[in-house]
Design a protein around this motif. Structure first.
Motif, short mmCIF file in Angstrom:
data_model
loop_
_atom_site.label_atom_id
_atom_site.label_comp_id
_atom_site.label_asym_id
_atom_site.label_seq_id
_atom_site.Cartn_x
_atom_site.Cartn_y
_atom_site.Cartn_z
N GLN A 200 0.82 -1.20 0.00
CA GLN A 200 0.00 0.00 0.00
C GLN A 200 0.86 1.26 0.00
O GLN A 200 0.49 2.27 -0.59
CB GLN A 200 -0.94 -0.01 1.21
CG GLN A 200 -2.06 -1.04 1.09
CD GLN A 200 -3.00 -1.03 2.29
OE1 GLN A 200 -2.60 -0.70 3.41
NE2 GLN A 200 -4.24 -1.39 2.05
N GLY A 201 2.02 1.18 0.65
CA GLY A 201 2.91 2.33 0.66
C GLY A 201 3.53 2.59 -0.70
O GLY A 201 3.57 3.74 -1.17
N LEU A 202 3.99 1.55 -1.37
CA LEU A 202 4.65 1.70 -2.67
C LEU A 202 3.65 1.93 -3.80
O LEU A 202 3.95 2.63 -4.78
CB LEU A 202 5.49 0.46 -2.97
CG LEU A 202 6.71 0.24 -2.08
CD1 LEU A 202 7.31 -1.14 -2.33
CD2 LEU A 202 7.76 1.32 -2.30
N LEU A 203 2.45 1.34 -3.68
CA LEU A 203 1.44 1.48 -4.74
C LEU A 203 0.43 2.58 -4.43
O LEU A 203 -0.72 2.52 -4.85
CB LEU A 203 0.73 0.13 -4.96
CG LEU A 203 1.63 -1.00 -5.47
CD1 LEU A 203 0.85 -2.31 -5.58
CD2 LEU A 203 2.25 -0.63 -6.82
N LYS A 205 -1.22 5.84 -5.23
CA LYS A 205 -1.38 6.53 -6.51
C LYS A 205 -0.94 7.99 -6.45
O LYS A 205 -0.67 8.60 -7.48
CB LYS A 205 -2.83 6.43 -7.00
CG LYS A 205 -3.22 5.00 -7.37
CD LYS A 205 -4.61 4.94 -7.95
CE LYS A 205 -5.08 3.50 -8.16
NZ LYS A 205 -4.30 2.79 -9.20
N ASN A 206 -0.87 8.56 -5.25
CA ASN A 206 -0.37 9.92 -5.08
C ASN A 206 1.15 9.87 -4.92
O ASN A 206 1.66 9.42 -3.91
CB ASN A 206 -1.01 10.56 -3.84
CG ASN A 206 -0.63 12.02 -3.68
OD1 ASN A 206 0.39 12.47 -4.20
ND2 ASN A 206 -1.44 12.77 -2.96
N PRO A 207 1.90 10.33 -5.93
CA PRO A 207 3.37 10.20 -5.86
C PRO A 207 3.99 10.95 -4.69
O PRO A 207 5.05 10.56 -4.21
CB PRO A 207 3.83 10.77 -7.20
CG PRO A 207 2.70 11.62 -7.68
CD PRO A 207 1.45 10.97 -7.16
N ALA A 208 3.34 12.01 -4.23
CA ALA A 208 3.88 12.78 -3.10
C ALA A 208 3.77 12.01 -1.79
O ALA A 208 4.52 12.26 -0.85
CB ALA A 208 3.16 14.12 -2.99
N LEU A 209 2.81 11.08 -1.72
CA LEU A 209 2.60 10.30 -0.50
C LEU A 209 3.16 8.89 -0.60
O LEU A 209 3.10 8.13 0.35
CB LEU A 209 1.09 10.23 -0.19
CG LEU A 209 0.37 11.58 0.03
CD1 LEU A 209 -1.11 11.35 0.28
CD2 LEU A 209 1.01 12.35 1.18
N ARG A 210 3.69 8.56 -1.73
CA ARG A 210 4.20 7.21 -1.97
C ARG A 210 5.43 6.95 -1.11
O ARG A 210 6.28 7.82 -0.92
CB ARG A 210 4.53 7.03 -3.45
CG ARG A 210 4.90 5.60 -3.86
CD ARG A 210 5.05 5.51 -5.37
NE ARG A 210 3.81 5.92 -6.02
CZ ARG A 210 3.74 6.59 -7.15
NH1 ARG A 210 4.84 6.96 -7.79
NH2 ARG A 210 2.56 6.93 -7.66
N LEU A 211 5.53 5.74 -0.60
CA LEU A 211 6.69 5.32 0.17
C LEU A 211 7.95 5.45 -0.69
O LEU A 211 7.98 4.99 -1.83
CB LEU A 211 6.50 3.87 0.63
CG LEU A 211 7.57 3.29 1.55
CD1 LEU A 211 7.67 4.07 2.85
CD2 LEU A 211 7.25 1.81 1.84
N GLY A 212 8.96 6.11 -0.16
CA GLY A 212 10.20 6.34 -0.90
C GLY A 212 10.27 7.69 -1.57
O GLY A 212 11.33 8.08 -2.07
N SER A 213 9.14 8.42 -1.60
CA SER A 213 9.09 9.68 -2.33
C SER A 213 9.65 10.87 -1.53
O SER A 213 9.90 11.93 -2.09
CB SER A 213 7.66 9.99 -2.75
OG SER A 213 6.85 10.26 -1.61
#
Length: 250
Positions: A200-203, A205-213
Motif C-alpha cells: 500500500q505504501g509503494l502502490l 497513486k499519489n506520488p507525493a505520499l508514496r513510500l520512498g518519495s
C-alpha cells in the motif's frame, strides 16, 4: 526524422554506458556494470558483467517463491535503487525482466537505456516511457513525474512475486492503463499485515505520499516492517546468501 532517431539512439547508448561505468567504478553490488566496450566501423559495443542465472521473470515462472525469498530479492532491489537515486539516476523501466541473477544467486538491476541522469529529489522528468504494467499512474495523467516512479515499479514487482499476478492487468494496453489510474489492487484477506503495508505504501497513486518519495528515499522503504530483521550492511557485503542459485556453465 532519421537524424532525430539516430541522435536519440546515440543519447541512450551514451547514458547506458555512463551508468554502467559508474556502477563498475563504485562496485555497486546489486546492479550490472560494464566490463569493457569497443567500437567497430559500424557499432559501439558494450560488454556487460555476466549474469548466468537468467532473470527474475524466469525464476518467478519456474518457482512459487517463498515469502522469505521475495523479501530478500526486494531488499536487494531497494539497495540497487538506493545507489541509483543517490547518484541522481532514475531507472524508469524496473521490471522482472530487467533484474538478472548472477552466479551466486544475487539479483542485479540492468538495462539503463531509458534511465534519466541528473535527477535529484523532487526534480521533474518529462516523457512517457517504461513497460506499461509497471508504469506509475502519474506517467499517464501528468506532464511530468519524479523518481518516485521507480518505487511504484518496485511495489508492482513485490506484489507479483508474492501473489503471482500483476496488480493491474488486462487484455489491452488501454485497459491496463485505466486500471493503473483508477483501480485499487486486490489484497487477499490472508495477506500478512506487513506485506499489505509495504504494498500500500509503494502502490500509493499519489506520488507525493508514496513510500520512498520523501527526502529519506530508500531509507523510508528499508524501515518498513516488511524488512524487519534485515541486516542491511551484511546484505550490502553479500554476507546473506540467496535461497536460489541457478545452475550455469562457465
Amino acid at each position: 526524422m532519421e537524424d532525430h532517431v539516430l541522435m536519440l539512439l546515440f543519447f541512450r547508448i551514451e547514458t547506458e554506458k555512463k551508468i554502467l561505468q559508474l556502477v563498475k567504478k563504485e562496485k555497486a553490488p546489486f546492479l550490472i556494470g560494464l566490463d569493457t566496450y569497443f567500437v567497430t566501423n559500424y557499432n559501439e559495443c558494450l560488454v556487460m558483467e555476466y549474469a548466468p542465472g537468467g532473470d527474475l521473470r524466469l525464476l518467478m515462472d519456474k518457482y512459487d517463491l517463498p515469502l522469505k525469498c521475495s523479501i530478500f530479492y526486494a531488499a536487494c532491489i531497494v539497495q540497487g535503487l538506493k545507489f541509483l537515486h543517490e547518484n541522481n539516476i532514475v531507472h524508469r523501466d524496473l521490471k522482472p525482466e530487467n533484474i538478472l541473477l548472477d552466479k551466486r544467486g544475487y539479483p542485479r538491476i540492468t538495462d539503463y537505456g531509458i534511465s534519466k541522469t541528473g535527477i535529484g529529489f523532487e526534480d521533474q522528468i518529462y516523457g512517457r516511457c517504461g513497460t506499461r504494467p509497471y508504469m506509475a499512474p502519474e506517467i499517464f495523467t501528468e506532464s511530468h513525474y519524479t523518481r518516485s516512479v521507480d518505487w511504484w515499479a518496485l511495489g508492482v514487482i513485490i506484489y507479483e512475486m508474492i501473489l503471482r499476478k500483476l496488480p493491474f492487468d488486462g487484455d489491452s494496453g488501454c485497459e491496463i492503463r485505466l486500471k493503473i489510474i483508477y483501480e485499487r489492487p486486490n489484497y487477499p484477506r490472508t495477506l500478512p499485515a506487513y506485506v499489505r503495508d509495504i504494498l500500500q505504501g509503494l502502490l500509493n497513486k499519489n506520488p507525493a505520499l508514496r513510500l520512498g518519495s520523501t527526502v529519506e528515499g530508500a531509507h523510508a522503504v528499508m524501515e518498513r516492517p516488511f524488512f524487519f530483521g534485515m541486516k542491511w550492511e551484511a546484505l550490502r557485503r553479500k554476507e546473506i546468501k540467496p535461497m536460489f542459485i541457478m545452475n550455469y556453465t562457465e
